[in-house]
Write an enzyme that holds these catalytic residues in place. Structure first.
Site, PDB file in Angstrom:
ATOM      1  N   GLY A   1      34.481  33.953  32.770  1.00 20.81           N
ATOM      2  CA  GLY A   1      34.782  35.303  32.309  1.00 20.81           C
ATOM      3  C   GLY A   1      36.234  35.673  32.550  1.00 20.81           C
ATOM      4  CB  CYS A   2      38.870  34.503  34.685  1.00 18.71           C
ATOM      5  SG  CYS A   2      38.084  35.393  36.022  1.00 18.71           S
ATOM      6  CD  GLU A   3      42.618  36.381  28.168  1.00 18.58           C
ATOM      7  OE1 GLU A   3      43.828  36.121  28.330  1.00 18.58           O
ATOM      8  OE2 GLU A   3      42.222  37.244  27.382  1.00 18.58           O
ATOM      9  CB  SER A   4      43.999  32.811  34.519  1.00 19.29           C
ATOM     10  OG  SER A   4      44.970  33.521  33.811  1.00 19.29           O
TER      11      SER A   4
END
Length: 139
Positions: free
Chosen positions: A51-54
């Site tokens: 759920g994190c882009e990074s």
């Protein structure tokens, strides 16, 4: 309401003194360097926060009734945000962690308006993963 952990109170004081977003962004970069690195063995798919882009990895340890988390990211700004999140949650008991209002914390720091929706969603994903780790521990 319980008082803030000492590290969180210190961070809040410093960030509230920063007069502009540029100063806060500089602080975020500096504070991100304080994030204790995770070992390669801890940077596993099992510890990755979805759920994190990074890419973000999170590990948890329970000491008595209190939780300690460690996290890592390759992105400098995210490391700073993670540092502030960890300062707020480390040492909390499960029930307190379950009630934490992440938006309120970043609003107090003067950072909420500058967080893009994707960063805000990513931080919420980290908090949700913390809550899942606590829940699966049985406490």
């Amino acid at each position: 309401m319980k008082p803030l952990p000492a590290d969180a109170a210190h961070a809040l004081d410093i960030f509230q003194q920063a007069g502009s977003w540029e100063q806060r962004a500089r602080l975020l970069m500096q504070w991100g360097e304080k994030l204790e690195p995770l070992s390669d063995a801890q940077r596993t798919e099992e510890n990755r926060v979805h759920g994190c882009e990074s890419q973000v990895w999170l590990v948890a340890e329970q000491i008595g009734q209190h939780w300690q988390f460690r996290a890592a990211s390759e992105a400098r700004l995210i490391r700073g945000l993670l540092t502030l999140l960890l300062m707020r949650v480390n040492g909390l008991e499960s029930a307190t962690l379950a009630q934490l209002d992440l938006n309120d914390w970043f609003n107090q720091l003067g950072l909420a308006r500058q967080l893009s929706p994707s960063r805000s969603n990513g931080l919420n994903a980290v908090l949700q993963r913390m809550r899942e780790l606590v829940k699966t521990s049985g406490y």
